[in-house]
Design a protein around this motif. Structure first.
Motif, PDB file in Angstrom:
ATOM      1  N   CYS A  55    -110.010 -62.880 -53.901  1.00 47.14           N
ATOM      2  CA  CYS A  55    -108.645 -62.494 -54.250  1.00 47.14           C
ATOM      3  C   CYS A  55    -107.748 -63.727 -54.361  1.00 47.14           C
ATOM      4  O   CYS A  55    -106.943 -63.837 -55.276  1.00 47.14           O
ATOM      5  CB  CYS A  55    -108.107 -61.522 -53.197  1.00 47.14           C
ATOM      6  N   ARG A  56    -107.898 -64.673 -53.435  1.00 47.74           N
ATOM      7  CA  ARG A  56    -107.091 -65.886 -53.436  1.00 47.74           C
ATOM      8  C   ARG A  56    -107.260 -66.703 -54.714  1.00 47.74           C
ATOM      9  O   ARG A  56    -106.333 -67.358 -55.157  1.00 47.74           O
ATOM     10  CB  ARG A  56    -107.476 -66.763 -52.242  1.00 47.74           C
ATOM     11  N   MET A  57    -108.458 -66.685 -55.292  1.00 44.86           N
ATOM     12  CA  MET A  57    -108.707 -67.460 -56.509  1.00 44.86           C
ATOM     13  C   MET A  57    -107.814 -67.002 -57.657  1.00 44.86           C
ATOM     14  O   MET A  57    -107.529 -67.773 -58.559  1.00 44.86           O
ATOM     15  CB  MET A  57    -110.177 -67.330 -56.933  1.00 44.86           C
ATOM     16  N   MET A  89    -101.185 -61.663 -48.896  1.00 45.37           N
ATOM     17  CA  MET A  89    -101.670 -60.983 -50.093  1.00 45.37           C
ATOM     18  C   MET A  89    -101.376 -59.489 -50.053  1.00 45.37           C
ATOM     19  O   MET A  89    -101.785 -58.747 -50.939  1.00 45.37           O
ATOM     20  CB  MET A  89    -103.170 -61.221 -50.265  1.00 45.37           C
ATOM     21  N   GLY A  90    -100.696 -59.008 -49.006  1.00 41.29           N
ATOM     22  CA  GLY A  90    -100.326 -57.606 -48.918  1.00 41.29           C
ATOM     23  C   GLY A  90    -101.432 -56.701 -48.419  1.00 41.29           C
ATOM     24  O   GLY A  90    -101.344 -55.484 -48.559  1.00 41.29           O
ATOM     25  N   MET A  91    -102.465 -57.282 -47.811  1.00 40.08           N
ATOM     26  CA  MET A  91    -103.557 -56.491 -47.257  1.00 40.08           C
ATOM     27  C   MET A  91    -103.318 -56.288 -45.759  1.00 40.08           C
ATOM     28  O   MET A  91    -102.792 -57.169 -45.086  1.00 40.08           O
ATOM     29  CB  MET A  91    -104.902 -57.188 -47.460  1.00 40.08           C
ATOM     30  N   GLY A 111    -110.146 -56.770 -41.253  1.00 34.97           N
ATOM     31  CA  GLY A 111    -109.418 -56.760 -42.506  1.00 34.97           C
ATOM     32  C   GLY A 111    -110.090 -57.697 -43.479  1.00 34.97           C
ATOM     33  O   GLY A 111    -111.074 -58.367 -43.122  1.00 34.97           O
ATOM     34  N   PRO A 112    -109.658 -57.739 -44.668  1.00 34.04           N
ATOM     35  CA  PRO A 112    -108.486 -57.087 -45.253  1.00 34.04           C
ATOM     36  C   PRO A 112    -108.771 -55.629 -45.596  1.00 34.04           C
ATOM     37  O   PRO A 112    -109.885 -55.256 -45.906  1.00 34.04           O
ATOM     38  CB  PRO A 112    -108.237 -57.902 -46.518  1.00 34.04           C
ATOM     39  N   ILE A 113    -107.701 -54.829 -45.526  1.00 34.33           N
ATOM     40  CA  ILE A 113    -107.782 -53.404 -45.822  1.00 34.33           C
ATOM     41  C   ILE A 113    -106.671 -53.081 -46.825  1.00 34.33           C
ATOM     42  O   ILE A 113    -105.502 -53.374 -46.572  1.00 34.33           O
ATOM     43  CB  ILE A 113    -107.578 -52.555 -44.550  1.00 34.33           C
ATOM     44  N   ALA A 123     -98.600 -53.896 -59.255  1.00 34.25           N
ATOM     45  CA  ALA A 123     -97.178 -53.798 -59.603  1.00 34.25           C
ATOM     46  C   ALA A 123     -96.284 -54.445 -58.550  1.00 34.25           C
ATOM     47  O   ALA A 123     -95.230 -54.984 -58.879  1.00 34.25           O
ATOM     48  CB  ALA A 123     -96.792 -52.332 -59.789  1.00 34.25           C
ATOM     49  N   GLY A 124     -96.702 -54.430 -57.300  1.00 37.18           N
ATOM     50  CA  GLY A 124     -95.892 -54.998 -56.224  1.00 37.18           C
ATOM     51  C   GLY A 124     -96.221 -56.432 -55.874  1.00 37.18           C
ATOM     52  O   GLY A 124     -95.674 -56.989 -54.929  1.00 37.18           O
TER      53      GLY A 124
END
Length: 184
Positions: A55-57, A89-91, A111-113, A123-124
Motif C-alpha cells: 500500500c505504501r508504494m 494510511m487510514g487502516m 493490523g492493518p484492518i 475517496a477519503g
C-alpha cells in the motif's frame, strides 16, 4: 528467607510469543506482530502478505509506523490493556501490552484492518485521489481487496482476542485484568 525473582523473569518467552502471534494471525486472518516497547517489530506473521508495504508504494511519503505503534503501546497500557487506532494510511490497528514484572516489555499488535468499503477508502484518501491510469486503479483495488475487513463495531472483538493473547504471554495477567475491572 525472601523469594528471589530470577534474573530472566523480565524477558519475553519468544517461543511462547511466536506461538501466540502465529495463532492470532491465522485464526483471525489479520497480521499480528510482537513489538518492542519502542514500536520496532520483533516478530510478524502475515497471513495475507506484507500489505502495508504494498500500500505504501502507491501512496505519497514514508510513514513513521514505529512511532505510531509505540504510542499505541503506551495508550493500550494506559487504557487497561487495549487500544484501537488508525495509521496514517487510514487502516485500523489494535495493540495490547505485554507486562513482565510490572513493566511494559513489548506488545502484540494486529493490523492493518480495513474498516470501510474500497471506494470510500479511495475517496477519503488524498494520495489516492490523484489521477491514476486504469491499470494503476485496478492494481490498487487488488491490493486493497486483500486487506482483512471488519466493521468498526467488530474491532472490539478483535482487540479482546489480542488482549487474551498478550495476557497469555505476560506474567501480570491478573493485575491487568483487575485494572480493567476497576476502570469499567
Amino acid at each position: 528467607m525472601k523469594n528471589r525473582i530470577p534474573e530472566n523473569s523480565h524477558v519475553i518467552d519468544m517461543e511462547n510469543a511466536s506461538e501466540m502471534v502465529e495463532s492470532f494471525a491465522f485464526s483471525c486472518g489479520i497480521s499480528c506482530s510482537l513489538l518492542a516497547p519502542d514500536g520496532a517489530t520483533l516478530l510478524r506473521q502475515e497471513p495475507k502478505g506484507n500489505l502495508c508495504e504494498q500500500c505504501r508504494m502507491h501512496m505519497a511519503g514514508e510513514q513513521e509506523c514505529a512511532k505510531l505503534h509505540q504510542y499505541g503501546i503506551h495508550q493500550s497500557d494506559r487504557f487497561g490493556g487495549r487500544y484501537i487506532y488508525l495509521c496514517a494510511m487510514g487502516m485500523a490497528w489494535t495493540t495490547s501490552p505485554i507486562l513482565l514484572g510490572g513493566q511494559i516489555m513489548g506488545a502484540l499488535s494486529a493490523g492493518p484492518i480495513m474498516i470501510m468499503e474500497i471506494d470510500d477508502y479511495i475517496a477519503g484518501n488524498p494520495a489516492l485521489q490523484r489521477e491514476m491510469q486504469i491499470d494503476e486503479q485496478e492494481r490498487m483495488n487488488g491490493i486493497l481487496s486483500r486487506f482483512p475487513r471488519r466493521a468498526p463495531a467488530e474491532l472490539n472483538y478483535v482487540s479482546l482476542q489480542l488482549l487474551a493473547a498478550a495476557l497469555y504471554i505476560s506474567d501480570g495477567s491478573l493485575d491487568l485484568a483487575r485494572l480493567r475491572e476497576q476502570e469499567a
